[in-house]
Scaffold this active site. Structure first.
Site, mmCIF file in Angstrom:
data_model
loop_
_atom_site.group_PDB
_atom_site.id
_atom_site.type_symbol
_atom_site.label_atom_id
_atom_site.label_comp_id
_atom_site.label_asym_id
_atom_site.label_seq_id
_atom_site.Cartn_x
_atom_site.Cartn_y
_atom_site.Cartn_z
ATOM 1 N N GLY A 72 45.123 45.899 41.752
ATOM 2 C CA GLY A 72 46.381 45.423 41.192
ATOM 3 C C GLY A 72 46.305 45.266 39.682
ATOM 4 O O GLY A 72 47.247 45.589 38.956
ATOM 5 N N ASN B 153 51.813 34.228 42.869
ATOM 6 C CA ASN B 153 50.590 34.064 43.647
ATOM 7 C C ASN B 153 50.211 32.608 43.878
ATOM 8 O O ASN B 153 49.495 32.299 44.818
ATOM 9 C CB ASN B 153 49.421 34.798 42.979
ATOM 10 C CG ASN B 153 49.354 34.550 41.496
ATOM 11 O OD1 ASN B 153 50.295 34.816 40.766
ATOM 12 N ND2 ASN B 153 48.234 34.016 41.042
ATOM 13 N N GLY C 260 45.266 46.601 47.619
ATOM 14 C CA GLY C 260 44.870 46.686 49.026
ATOM 15 C C GLY C 260 44.320 45.402 49.622
ATOM 16 O O GLY C 260 44.624 45.054 50.760
ATOM 17 N N HIS C 261 43.529 44.666 48.812
ATOM 18 C CA HIS C 261 42.773 43.574 49.436
ATOM 19 C C HIS C 261 43.618 42.359 49.810
ATOM 20 O O HIS C 261 43.126 41.430 50.448
ATOM 21 C CB HIS C 261 41.551 43.185 48.581
ATOM 22 C CG HIS C 261 41.833 42.420 47.334
ATOM 23 N ND1 HIS C 261 41.661 41.067 47.264
ATOM 24 C CD2 HIS C 261 42.245 42.805 46.107
ATOM 25 C CE1 HIS C 261 41.946 40.654 46.031
ATOM 26 N NE2 HIS C 261 42.310 41.702 45.314
ATOM 27 N N CYS D 199 41.523 33.758 40.438
ATOM 28 C CA CYS D 199 40.977 34.287 39.194
ATOM 29 C C CYS D 199 40.814 33.200 38.146
ATOM 30 O O CYS D 199 39.961 33.287 37.280
ATOM 31 C CB CYS D 199 41.888 35.368 38.643
ATOM 32 S SG CYS D 199 42.670 36.313 39.924
HETATM 33 N N1 PLP Z 1 48.899 40.237 40.522
HETATM 34 C C1 PLP Z 1 48.996 39.200 41.368
HETATM 35 C C2 PLP Z 1 50.313 38.533 41.549
HETATM 36 C C3 PLP Z 1 47.873 38.748 42.066
HETATM 37 O O1 PLP Z 1 47.968 37.715 42.902
HETATM 38 C C4 PLP Z 1 46.631 39.401 41.854
HETATM 39 C C5 PLP Z 1 45.406 38.912 42.517
HETATM 40 O O2 PLP Z 1 45.260 37.754 42.812
HETATM 41 C C6 PLP Z 1 46.596 40.498 40.974
HETATM 42 C C7 PLP Z 1 47.741 40.882 40.322
HETATM 43 C C8 PLP Z 1 45.325 41.241 40.727
HETATM 44 O O3 PLP Z 1 45.042 42.102 41.813
HETATM 45 P P1 PLP Z 1 43.573 42.679 42.001
HETATM 46 O O4 PLP Z 1 42.727 41.566 42.498
HETATM 47 O O5 PLP Z 1 43.723 43.777 43.022
HETATM 48 O O6 PLP Z 1 43.134 43.206 40.699
#
Ligand code: PLP
Length: 395
Positions: free
Chosen positions: A72, A154, A203-204, A326
């Site tokens: 993402g 998120n 995907g995850h 994160c």
């Molecule tokens: N965007 C949102 C809203 C997310 O919740 C996340 C991951 O928590 C991401 C982007 C990043 O995705 P990825 O972990 O696949 O890089």
């Protein structure tokens, strides 16, 4: 430990058995390079092509509008940087509109573009986390290259009115991008009806592995490359395709779509959790009660720290989060909670439980019975709680 409950599905999900089985064929037999001009290569290319077609059917778009990425974050970076650079080169547009509650994959990308000379407007949200539409409309001008608003948040699960935001962006000739990483699998997304120019997913979050994502770029929309290399992904994203993971992503999306009708059950379990946990004194739901992802529960508990709640929950076998996985390693209060008006001290006492199709009624019962004594014990140890009780006694 009496029970294990995984309630952190917004951070990541386990890879489903069906996805692993679908990926196995690619690992074991179709291990060729899809660019090779021989039988082994054709075999791998066929798997990539059929995955792309399956995903296009699931999302309601053309196979040629799907570009595979590694995650993402990469999709977010590519959409925003690629569109901004292109719009500056071709149309002299140097402004980006986004919101204060985007994921850091979007916010930090916008900050990087500010260092490249772009200006960025970070639009406010209301106390539910919904974008302030009048502010957004006023922010978009003839100079705006791109409007980037997440489909669903998120941390607090707020689902934004993306179709309406597309109208506002397009009325001023700007491109519209949505980060749908949290929405996919939780909201019925049909790209034939939703006029976004670009959409990112990962995907995850939907029971495929980590390390695969995609960017939808609508036919006719041109953005600059992020990764230059070979001729893969129509020369727009170089790098030999991750065939098994692409196959896994297609399978996961297909299953997520099939299971959309089952989300009512997830919603009912979420609501039971919200009702019970907000029954604990001095607790409050963060985010919207109605415009909310089916599996998201985010609650602030006053006078204690979210990290301590997590530790105690973990000891009781419950996996939860203080918000975004994160940023949870940092001690900063969540930018999302601050943006919806939660004061610093209350933001620090908030936790997110994100449930899925796999969460059972018994799991919910266990969380409901485990949480109140943890909150009570932590408050007993909290000097803030003591101060509050003393202040009440004085009154
Ligand atoms: N965007 C949102 C809203 C997310 O919740 C996340 C991951 O928590 C991401 C982007 C990043 O995705 P990825 O972990 O696949 O890089």
């Amino acid at each position: 430990m009496s029970r294990f409950v995984y309630a952190d599905n917004a951070a990541t999900t386990p890879v489903s058995r069906e996805v692993i089985e679908a990926m196995n064929e690619a690992f074991v037999t179709a291990w060729g390079n899809p660019s090779s001009q021989h039988a082994k290569g054709y075999e791998a290319k066929e798997l990539v092509d059929s995955a792309r077609e399956s995903i296009a059917r699931t999302l309601g778009c053309l196979p040629a509008e799907i570009y595979f990425t590694s995650c993402g974050t990469e999709s977010d970076n590519w959409a925003i940087k690629g569109a901004a650079m292109r719009m500056r080169e071709k149309r002299g547009r140097t402004h980006i509109v986004t919101t204060k509650i985007e994921h850091h994959a979007v916010l930090h990308t916008c900050e990087a573009l500010e260092r490249e000379g772009f200006s960025v407007t970070y639009v406010n949200v209301d106390s539910d986390g919904l974008v302030k539409m009048d502010e957004l409309e006023a922010a978009i001008t003839e100079k705006t290259a791109l409007v980037a608003v997440m489909f669903a948040n998120n941390e607090i699960g707020t689902v934004e009115p993306i179709a309406k935001i597309c109208e506002l962006a397009h009325a001023k000739g700007a491109l519209m991008f949505t980060d749908a990483v949290q929405a996919v699998g939780n909201v019925d997304i049909n790209l034939r009806e939703l006029p976004v120019d670009m959409l990112a997913l990962s995907g995850h979050k939907i029971h495929a592995p980590k390390g695969i994502g995609l960017l939808f770029i609508r036919k006719g929309v041109v953005i600059n490359n992020l990764i230059d290399g070979g001729g893969q992904e129509k020369r727009k994203r170089g790098g030999t395709e991750n065939v098994p993971y692409i196959v896994g992503l297609a399978k996961a999306l297909e299953i997520a779509k099939e299971r959309l009708p089952e989300l009512d059950a997830v919603r009912r379990r979420r609501d039971r959790l919200i009702d019970e946990l907000t029954g604990i004194p001095y607790s409050k739901l963060n985010g919207s009660r109605t415009e909310r992802l089916p599996g998201n529960v985010n609650i602030g508990f006053e006078y204690i720290e979210g990290e301590s709640i997590l530790m105690w929950l973990d000891m009781a076998g419950i996996c939860a989060s203080t918000g975004s996985a994160c940023s949870s390693a940092s001690l900063d209060a969540s930018h999302v909670l601050l943006a919806i008006g939660v004061p610093h001290e209350k933001a620090h006492g908030s936790i997110r439980l994100s449930i899925s199709h796999d969460t059972t009624d018994e799991d919910i019962d266990y969380i409901i019975e485990t949480m109140p004594p943890i909150i009570e014990r932590l408050r007993e140890m909290s000097p803030l709680w003591e101060d509050m009780k003393r202040a009440l006694a004085v009154k």
